[in-house]
Design an enzyme around this catalytic site. Structure first.
Site, PDB file in Angstrom:
ATOM      1  N   ASP A  67       0.822  -1.211   0.000  1.00  0.00           N
ATOM      2  CA  ASP A  67       0.000   0.000   0.000  1.00  0.00           C
ATOM      3  C   ASP A  67       0.852   1.255   0.000  1.00  0.00           C
ATOM      4  O   ASP A  67       2.065   1.205   0.169  1.00  0.00           O
ATOM      5  CB  ASP A  67      -0.974  -0.004   1.189  1.00  0.00           C
ATOM      6  CG  ASP A  67      -0.295  -0.394   2.502  1.00  0.00           C
ATOM      7  OD1 ASP A  67       0.947  -0.308   2.583  1.00  0.00           O
ATOM      8  OD2 ASP A  67      -1.004  -0.788   3.440  1.00  0.00           O
ATOM      9  N   ASN A 136      -7.414  -2.867  14.296  1.00  0.00           N
ATOM     10  CA  ASN A 136      -8.800  -3.075  13.866  1.00  0.00           C
ATOM     11  C   ASN A 136      -8.934  -4.272  12.916  1.00  0.00           C
ATOM     12  O   ASN A 136      -9.981  -4.473  12.318  1.00  0.00           O
ATOM     13  CB  ASN A 136      -9.351  -1.806  13.204  1.00  0.00           C
ATOM     14  CG  ASN A 136      -8.648  -1.471  11.891  1.00  0.00           C
ATOM     15  OD1 ASN A 136      -7.713  -2.166  11.488  1.00  0.00           O
ATOM     16  ND2 ASN A 136      -9.097  -0.414  11.234  1.00  0.00           N
ATOM     17  N   GLU A 143      -9.729  -1.901   5.213  1.00  0.00           N
ATOM     18  CA  GLU A 143     -10.325  -1.536   6.486  1.00  0.00           C
ATOM     19  C   GLU A 143     -11.635  -2.307   6.708  1.00  0.00           C
ATOM     20  O   GLU A 143     -12.336  -2.633   5.745  1.00  0.00           O
ATOM     21  CB  GLU A 143     -10.608  -0.029   6.505  1.00  0.00           C
ATOM     22  CG  GLU A 143      -9.374   0.854   6.318  1.00  0.00           C
ATOM     23  CD  GLU A 143      -8.540   1.008   7.574  1.00  0.00           C
ATOM     24  OE1 GLU A 143      -8.386   0.020   8.337  1.00  0.00           O
ATOM     25  OE2 GLU A 143      -8.025   2.112   7.807  1.00  0.00           O
TER      26      GLU A 143
END
Ligand code: PGA
Length: 240
Positions: A67, A136, A143
């Site tokens: 990324d 997370n 995400e």
């Protein structure tokens, strides 16, 4: 899923390095999928040490990073291209033209996603993908959400990721709000995957990976669909 629980960060880094070195010994022109963040820094330090000691060469290795922030210029010292150059590429005998990071300056992110997918495919696919894991449960910048993207794409960072990553910036406002990231298929297509997790902050996310259930709200849990994943963690991440 293979699980290696180590005493501490140094051991995690050394175990990961062993797997990377084995991969390169078996296939000197391996395609490595690489990650940024604090976790792989110890692995990269081991790679630099072994290369400088003449134990391993990266001369023919190709790399693709997971990324990059968007938009960002590669010279920006907060870019992941800059991170990779500083933490690894400048210190080993890799040919820098063989190292690839999504282009944070691309005018058309959708086109850039398609270009990156084609690049990975032209390289023959990823032999070994190195992953961290977000608190997370994200991998790359995939995400948690009700839907996940399959291929490389532009994404909004969640407030929790922005807060966690703000430790690298002067203030939270300075953290980029978007990124380009490989998608779930780009990652799951890798032939072999290692995921590194250290510290008790990663415990909950790791639990959601290791409990064998799959949820887009814990993107790393999709690694349960892959047949060759090794999780290398420390006791803090394992036990919380
Ligand atoms: P970290 O990041 O290695 O800095 O904890 C991991 C991630 O967010 O994927």
């Amino acid at each position: 899923m293979n699980l290696i629980v180590c005493k501490n960060y140094e051991e995690v880094s050394a175990e990961a390095a062993k797997i990377v070195f084995e991969q390169i010994k078996q296939k000197p022109d391996s395609v490595l999928g690489l990650a940024t963040g604090s976790t792989p820094e110890g692995l990269y330090a081991n790679m630099i040490r072994a290369n400088q000691a003449g134990e391993i060469s990266f001369r023919d290795v190709r790399t693709v990073n997971l990324d990059e922030y968007y938009p960002i210029r590669p010279e920006n010292d907060q870019s992941y291209r800059y991170f990779m150059n500083q933490k690894l590429f400048l210190h080993i005998d890799i040919d820098r033209s063989n190292t690839h990071v999504p282009d944070g300056t691309a005018a058309d992110p959708q086109k850039e996603g398609l270009r990156y997918e084609q690049l990975i495919s032209d390289l023959g696919g990823i032999d070994l993908q190195v992953l961290g894991i977000g608190q997370n449960g994200h991998i790359g910048f995939n995400e948690p959400d009700t839907e996940l993207d399959a291929i490389t794409h532009k994404t909004d960072l969640t407030p929790s990721t922005i807060a966690v990553n703000s430790r690298f910036f002067a203030s939270e406002e300075d953290v980029p709000k978007q990124a380009l990231t490989m998608g779930m298929r780009s990652i799951l297509n890798a032939r072999k995957i290692i995921l590194l997790a250290c510290g008790k902050e990663k415990h909950t996310a790791l639990q959601h990976l290791l409990n064998g259930k799959i949820s887009t709200h814990w993107p790393a849990s999709l690694l349960n669909l892959h047949s060759d994943v090794t999780v290398i963690c420390d006791t803090a991440a394992r036990e919380g």
